[in-house]
Motif scaffolding. Structure first.
Motif, mmCIF file in Angstrom:
data_model
loop_
_atom_site.group_PDB
_atom_site.id
_atom_site.type_symbol
_atom_site.label_atom_id
_atom_site.label_comp_id
_atom_site.label_asym_id
_atom_site.label_seq_id
_atom_site.Cartn_x
_atom_site.Cartn_y
_atom_site.Cartn_z
ATOM 1 N N TRP A 1 -19.151 15.637 70.367
ATOM 2 C CA TRP A 1 -20.306 14.985 70.389
ATOM 3 C C TRP A 1 -21.691 15.637 70.485
ATOM 4 O O TRP A 1 -22.567 15.636 69.542
ATOM 5 N N LEU A 2 -21.641 16.779 71.172
ATOM 6 C CA LEU A 2 -22.787 17.778 71.258
ATOM 7 C C LEU A 2 -22.649 19.116 70.405
ATOM 8 O O LEU A 2 -23.421 19.979 70.460
ATOM 9 N N GLY A 3 -21.626 18.800 69.401
ATOM 10 C CA GLY A 3 -21.822 19.707 68.245
ATOM 11 C C GLY A 3 -21.122 21.018 68.565
ATOM 12 O O GLY A 3 -21.414 22.157 67.968
ATOM 13 N N VAL A 4 -20.101 21.184 69.834
ATOM 14 C CA VAL A 4 -19.594 22.630 69.900
ATOM 15 C C VAL A 4 -18.028 22.201 69.983
ATOM 16 O O VAL A 4 -17.394 21.438 70.419
ATOM 17 N N SER A 5 -17.565 23.057 69.061
ATOM 18 C CA SER A 5 -16.001 23.078 68.678
ATOM 19 C C SER A 5 -15.475 24.243 68.259
ATOM 20 O O SER A 5 -16.266 25.031 67.700
ATOM 21 N N GLY A 6 -14.054 24.616 68.473
ATOM 22 C CA GLY A 6 -13.674 25.744 67.977
ATOM 23 C C GLY A 6 -14.267 27.042 68.771
ATOM 24 O O GLY A 6 -14.168 27.931 68.007
ATOM 25 N N THR A 7 -14.475 26.988 69.953
ATOM 26 C CA THR A 7 -15.084 28.276 70.608
ATOM 27 C C THR A 7 -13.920 29.034 71.086
ATOM 28 O O THR A 7 -13.851 30.314 71.226
ATOM 29 N N GLY A 8 -12.570 28.507 71.136
ATOM 30 C CA GLY A 8 -11.462 29.358 71.622
ATOM 31 C C GLY A 8 -11.516 29.444 73.128
ATOM 32 O O GLY A 8 -10.811 29.921 73.855
ATOM 33 N N ARG A 9 -12.550 29.262 73.786
ATOM 34 C CA ARG A 9 -12.479 29.353 75.307
ATOM 35 C C ARG A 9 -13.551 28.201 75.907
ATOM 36 O O ARG A 9 -14.078 27.331 75.416
ATOM 37 N N VAL B 1 -12.767 34.149 83.044
ATOM 38 C CA VAL B 1 -14.245 34.220 82.486
ATOM 39 C C VAL B 1 -15.127 33.517 83.330
ATOM 40 O O VAL B 1 -14.729 32.426 83.653
ATOM 41 N N PRO B 2 -15.974 34.426 83.682
ATOM 42 C CA PRO B 2 -17.216 33.811 84.607
ATOM 43 C C PRO B 2 -17.967 32.247 83.711
ATOM 44 O O PRO B 2 -17.922 32.327 82.420
ATOM 45 N N LEU B 3 -18.280 31.421 84.767
ATOM 46 C CA LEU B 3 -18.560 30.055 84.077
ATOM 47 C C LEU B 3 -19.687 30.448 83.304
ATOM 48 O O LEU B 3 -20.038 29.920 82.074
ATOM 49 N N ALA B 4 -20.703 31.106 83.668
ATOM 50 C CA ALA B 4 -22.092 31.559 83.052
ATOM 51 C C ALA B 4 -21.659 32.120 81.667
ATOM 52 O O ALA B 4 -22.508 31.951 80.831
ATOM 53 N N GLN B 5 -20.627 32.396 81.353
ATOM 54 C CA GLN B 5 -20.337 33.104 79.905
ATOM 55 C C GLN B 5 -19.473 32.145 79.103
ATOM 56 O O GLN B 5 -19.308 32.462 77.927
ATOM 57 N N LEU B 6 -19.499 30.996 79.407
ATOM 58 C CA LEU B 6 -19.053 29.916 78.859
ATOM 59 C C LEU B 6 -19.901 28.828 78.336
ATOM 60 O O LEU B 6 -19.486 28.065 77.851
ATOM 61 N N LEU C 1 -23.711 23.481 77.180
ATOM 62 C CA LEU C 1 -22.295 22.729 77.349
ATOM 63 C C LEU C 1 -21.334 23.871 77.554
ATOM 64 O O LEU C 1 -21.456 24.978 77.128
ATOM 65 N N VAL C 2 -20.496 23.512 78.675
ATOM 66 C CA VAL C 2 -19.294 24.289 79.095
ATOM 67 C C VAL C 2 -18.006 23.585 78.441
ATOM 68 O O VAL C 2 -17.794 22.290 78.876
ATOM 69 N N PRO C 3 -17.603 23.851 77.084
ATOM 70 C CA PRO C 3 -16.600 23.080 76.368
ATOM 71 C C PRO C 3 -15.311 22.723 77.247
ATOM 72 O O PRO C 3 -15.028 23.538 78.124
ATOM 73 N N ALA C 4 -14.581 21.649 77.006
ATOM 74 C CA ALA C 4 -13.375 21.328 77.339
ATOM 75 C C ALA C 4 -12.170 22.339 76.911
ATOM 76 O O ALA C 4 -12.354 23.138 75.957
ATOM 77 N N SER C 5 -11.294 22.276 77.775
ATOM 78 C CA SER C 5 -9.821 23.095 77.102
ATOM 79 C C SER C 5 -8.827 22.154 77.227
ATOM 80 O O SER C 5 -8.555 21.411 78.367
ATOM 81 N N PRO C 6 -8.138 22.163 76.111
ATOM 82 C CA PRO C 6 -7.032 21.265 76.129
ATOM 83 C C PRO C 6 -5.855 21.512 77.375
ATOM 84 O O PRO C 6 -4.989 20.584 77.732
ATOM 85 N N SER C 7 -5.816 22.654 77.729
ATOM 86 C CA SER C 7 -5.092 23.067 78.703
ATOM 87 C C SER C 7 -5.386 22.681 80.143
ATOM 88 O O SER C 7 -4.409 22.200 81.169
#
Length: 104
Positions: free
Chosen positions: A47-55, A65-70, A81-87
């Motif tokens: 919804w917020l336009g962030v996809s395919g980041t890989g992280r 990875v530190p939260l600030a880098q995500l 946004l800190v995006p979701a992880s399918p895992s």
């Protein structure tokens, strides 16, 4: 700094809708907003336009990875946004709450 957590174990209770719209409204009013998408489906990220980041948030939880880098810019002004992880799949409602509160 204020923290707002939108959580409910039941699906279809408007968690994502509430989160995304509240974040966008606050961002439009000049507030800095960080959304952390803890849903493995990643609807808030989409919804917020962030996809395919890989992280995503799973990398921070695992300590890779530190939260600030995500954090990623979104399509909503003032909203990061800190995006979701399918895992990221919680095995119980209690674990889901602990994960959410551990980052808030």
């Amino acid at each position: 700094m204020r923290r707002i957590v939108v959580t409910n174990h039941k699906g279809g209770s408007a968690k994502t809708t509430t989160t995304v719209n509240l974040a966008a409204a606050l961002g439009e009013r000049g507030h800095r907003v960080l959304v952390i998408d803890l849903d493995p489906q990643g609807s808030a990220s989409s919804w917020l336009g962030v996809s395919g980041t890989g992280r995503g948030i799973g990398d921070a939880i695992a300590g890779r990875v530190p939260l600030a880098q995500l954090t990623y810019e979104t399509t909503a002004p003032g909203v990061l946004l800190v995006p979701a992880s399918p895992s990221l799949v919680a095995s119980s409602p209690a674990e889901e709450t602990q994960i959410a509160l551990g980052f808030m």
